[in-house]
Enzyme design. Structure first.
Site, mmCIF file in Angstrom:
data_model
loop_
_atom_site.group_PDB
_atom_site.id
_atom_site.type_symbol
_atom_site.label_atom_id
_atom_site.label_comp_id
_atom_site.label_asym_id
_atom_site.label_seq_id
_atom_site.Cartn_x
_atom_site.Cartn_y
_atom_site.Cartn_z
ATOM 1 N N ASP A 80 0.877 -1.298 0.238
ATOM 2 C CA ASP A 80 0.323 -0.339 0.044
ATOM 3 C C ASP A 80 0.931 1.284 -0.012
ATOM 4 O O ASP A 80 0.276 2.632 -0.252
ATOM 5 C CB ASP A 80 -0.953 0.197 1.057
ATOM 6 C CG ASP A 80 -2.063 -1.365 1.390
ATOM 7 O OD1 ASP A 80 -2.342 -1.483 -0.020
ATOM 8 O OD2 ASP A 80 -2.525 -1.360 2.038
ATOM 9 N N HIS A 81 2.403 1.548 0.087
ATOM 10 C CA HIS A 81 2.860 2.472 -0.332
ATOM 11 C C HIS A 81 3.799 1.786 0.316
ATOM 12 O O HIS A 81 4.948 0.615 -0.147
ATOM 13 C CB HIS A 81 3.162 3.440 1.749
ATOM 14 C CG HIS A 81 2.115 3.144 2.482
ATOM 15 N ND1 HIS A 81 1.526 4.646 2.728
ATOM 16 C CD2 HIS A 81 1.668 2.411 3.621
ATOM 17 C CE1 HIS A 81 -0.044 4.227 3.402
ATOM 18 N NE2 HIS A 81 0.186 3.235 3.965
ATOM 19 N N CYS A 82 4.762 2.417 -0.642
ATOM 20 C CA CYS A 82 6.394 3.218 -1.364
ATOM 21 C C CYS A 82 7.355 2.944 -0.472
ATOM 22 O O CYS A 82 7.941 3.675 -0.379
ATOM 23 C CB CYS A 82 6.049 3.741 -2.972
ATOM 24 S SG CYS A 82 7.081 3.067 -3.872
#
Length: 182
Positions: A80-82
């Protein structure tokens, strides 16, 4: 009691046709209070789906017919997050909700087959295939695909046993389920 049932039907209608109208939701849908659905692209839900209170689907997802989620179930993304963004704290890095997000997980879809029961507090990660007839125990963390008509438990979830005692019982059940949804 009749008033409560009417109010629940109104709430289910409101969510299905107003709040989550961009998703495809089949007949006999019911959601408990505090349920949240979001997907970057699509959520498709079959008939006779029940999602317990405070459960969340927050990834692209396809759910079959006759599926039940207990309370506090999560279907969530792995990426969901880089977190590999150089010089950027994870909290401030691009996330899958951002238009400019071009990292892992973009094309992942979680698939939950027909006749599946997901227990209280279980978590299913994006891209996983929960096969037809599976039971996922309370508190399990499903990180890999499952075998059909099997029971999974643990963190990470592992197969505990087959759902039916004999192949004959399983085949009889499968025929009955197929007749119901044809």
């Amino acid at each position: 009691m009749k008033l409560i049932l009417i109010l629940k039907k109104i709430r289910d209608y409101w969510y299905k046709y107003v709040v989550w109208r961009k998703y495809k939701i089949g007949k006999n849908f019911h959601c408990g209070r505090g349920v949240f659905l979001w997907a970057r692209d699509d959520i498709t839900i079959g008939n006779d789906f029940y999602i317990g209170k405070y459960s969340i689907i927050e990834t692209n997802c396809i759910i079959g017919n006759g599926v039940i989620f207990a309370n506090y179930v999560g279907v969530v993304g792995k990426y969901d997050h880089c977190y590999e963004e150089i010089g950027m704290p994870v909290r401030l890095a691009t996330s899958i909700r951002d238009r400019e997000y071009q990292w892992k997980g973009m094309s992942e879809t979680t698939v939950i087959g027909d006749d599946v029961w997901i227990g209280f507090g279980a978590i299913i990660l994006s891209g996983v295939n929960v096969s037809d007839g599976c039971i996922i125990a309370a508190g399990a963390l499903v990180t890999n695909d499952t075998e059909p008509y099997s029971i999974y438990a643990g963190m990470p979830a592992r197969k505990v046993k087959d759902r039916f005692n004999t192949e004959e019982e399983k085949l009889k059940h499968i025929r009955a389920i197929k007749e119901r949804y044809i």
